[in-house]
Scaffold this motif. Structure first.
Motif, PDB file in Angstrom:
ATOM      1  N   LEU A  74       0.959  -1.171   0.119  1.00  0.00           N
ATOM      2  CA  LEU A  74      -0.301  -0.171   0.069  1.00  0.00           C
ATOM      3  C   LEU A  74       0.970   1.217  -0.012  1.00  0.00           C
ATOM      4  N   ASP A  75       0.506   2.275  -0.583  1.00  0.00           N
ATOM      5  CA  ASP A  75       1.049   3.759  -0.503  1.00  0.00           C
ATOM      6  C   ASP A  75       0.192   4.808  -0.518  1.00  0.00           C
ATOM      7  N   GLY A  76       0.405   5.776   0.295  1.00  0.00           N
ATOM      8  CA  GLY A  76      -0.264   6.991   0.411  1.00  0.00           C
ATOM      9  C   GLY A  76      -0.352   7.552  -0.706  1.00  0.00           C
ATOM     10  N   LYS A  77      -1.752   8.121  -1.200  1.00  0.00           N
ATOM     11  CA  LYS A  77      -1.874   8.861  -2.469  1.00  0.00           C
ATOM     12  C   LYS A  77      -1.605  10.462  -1.958  1.00  0.00           C
ATOM     13  N   CYS A  78      -0.772  11.032  -2.757  1.00  0.00           N
ATOM     14  CA  CYS A  78      -0.424  12.475  -2.695  1.00  0.00           C
ATOM     15  C   CYS A  78       0.079  12.684  -1.209  1.00  0.00           C
ATOM     16  N   SER A  81       8.086   5.331   5.360  1.00  0.00           N
ATOM     17  CA  SER A  81       7.386   6.737   4.751  1.00  0.00           C
ATOM     18  C   SER A  81       6.030   6.476   4.537  1.00  0.00           C
ATOM     19  N   ASP A  82       5.246   6.514   3.493  1.00  0.00           N
ATOM     20  CA  ASP A  82       3.869   6.224   3.596  1.00  0.00           C
ATOM     21  C   ASP A  82       3.253   4.981   2.779  1.00  0.00           C
ATOM     22  N   GLU A  83       4.371   4.154   3.080  1.00  0.00           N
ATOM     23  CA  GLU A  83       4.072   2.609   2.454  1.00  0.00           C
ATOM     24  C   GLU A  83       4.176   1.533   3.347  1.00  0.00           C
TER      25      GLU A  83
HETATM   26 MG    MG Z   1       2.767   7.922  -1.851  1.00  0.00          MG
END
Ligand code: MG
Ligand code: ATP
Ligand code: ATP
Ligand code: MG
Ligand code: MG
Ligand code: MG
Length: 266
Positions: free
Chosen positions: A28-32, A75-77
């Motif tokens: 999963l990775d955060g969008k923006c 990070s965001d993942e």
């Molecule tokens: Mg991201």
């Protein structure tokens, strides 16, 4: 129940069962999240509250699905690794990807206040997701090493960039120019010579990300063996980190003594 005349539409659903006997990785990775981070006053370059919330959300996913072997985040993942012989939802890709993503995303919102206190969550975050199969243990370990190498490269860059901006009073574009074409050694030197910072002394969670793993420990009081989920911030690239167990399970070899907030009985 009698079949309705509409039921034929079910046949439009395609089979997405994934190959047996291979590791299933969901990332999963955060969008923006560069914007999400700004909108929520994340500290640069690393906001520890955000990392802990990511870890706690991943932990709640692991706690719910026993078929998950490990998770690794930075990070965001976050990457989630199912056991090789996992048969959850008969290995249907969409089901596995969506249950992991929705449990993670709703946990991120549900536990926001636990980590961010009075910092208001301004809008619901979005995470994208993908599902990848790895047929060999070597591929899987290389996958984890790849994600950890990524956090190392980004974190060294970001740490130096923000030192130049926040302490060296360069503008972001001046800092970018300054770092253009530099190697790791150059960045270490800038940090040390210009800001008296030794990159090695940065917190392990920033440099290495977080591996969540299941572990058996002996309970002090009852002397019974209990299962826990532990968070580890170790170097997965070093040769002796991984040890093979019964041919199809991988476990980190030397878990660090655990003192963090993550440990829980499961
Ligand atoms: Mg991201
Ligand atoms: P995309 O939608 O393509 O993923 P993105 O903006 O999320 O775009 P990423 O490459 O995923 O881009 O990078 C995530 C960004 O989120 C980082 O560059 C950083 O700005 C921010 N970020 C994530 N976690 C943290 C944290 N713990 N502390 C500070 N900033 C963070
Ligand atoms: P699965 O995980 O297989 O989807 P499930 O329990 O969610 O299992 P569904 O066939 O999706 O089974 O059925 C959803 C159930 O949720 C309904 O049978 C009902 O019991 C409950 N439910 C959902 N929405 C409502 C609602 N608005 N009011 C009352 N009950 C509801
Ligand atoms: Mg992305
Ligand atoms: Mg990212
Ligand atoms: Mg349902």
């Amino acid at each position: 129940m009698a079949k309705s005349s509409f039921e034929y539409v079910k046949t439009f659903e395609l089979d997405d069962t994934v190959l047996p006997n291979s590791w299933i990785v969901v990332r999963l990775d955060g969008k923006c999240f560069h914007k999400f981070a700004d909108d929520h006053n994340f500290k640069k370059p690393n906001d520890i509250r955000a990392l802990r919330l990511m870890n706690y959300s991943a932990y709640s996913v692991l706690r719910e699905f026993n078929e998950l072997l490990l998770a690794y985040g930075q990070s965001d993942e976050y990457s989630f690794i199912f056991k090789k012989d996992c048969n959850l939802y008969k290995r249907r890709a969409a089901k596995l990807l969506t249950i992991v993503n929705s449990k993670f995303s709703s946990s991120y919102v549900f536990y926001w206040r636990k980590f961010f206190g009075d910092e208001e969550l301004k809008y619901p975050p979005t995470f994208d997701g993908r599902l990848i199969l790895y047929p060999s243990q070597e591929n899987l370990i290389d996958y984890l090493k790849w994600r950890q190498a990524d956090v190392h490269i980004n974190n060294l860059y970001n740490t130096t960039f923000w030192a130049l901006v926040l302490k060296g009073n360069l503008t972001p574009s001046q800092a970018e120019k300054r770092l253009c074409g530099t190697l790791s050694a150059d960045k270490n030197e800038i940090l040390f010579k210009e800001f008296g910072e030794n990159y090695n002394n940065e917190p392990e969670i920033f440099k290495r990300g977080t591996l969540l793993t299941r572990k058996c420990i002996t309970d002090e009081e009852s002397k019974k063996s209990v299962k826990i989920i532990a968070d580890v911030h170790d170097d997965m690239l070093k040769n002796n980190f991984w040890q093979e167990f019964s041919g199809h399970l991988i476990k980190p070899k030397n878990l660090l003594a655990h003192k963090g907030s993550m440990t829980d009985m499961i």
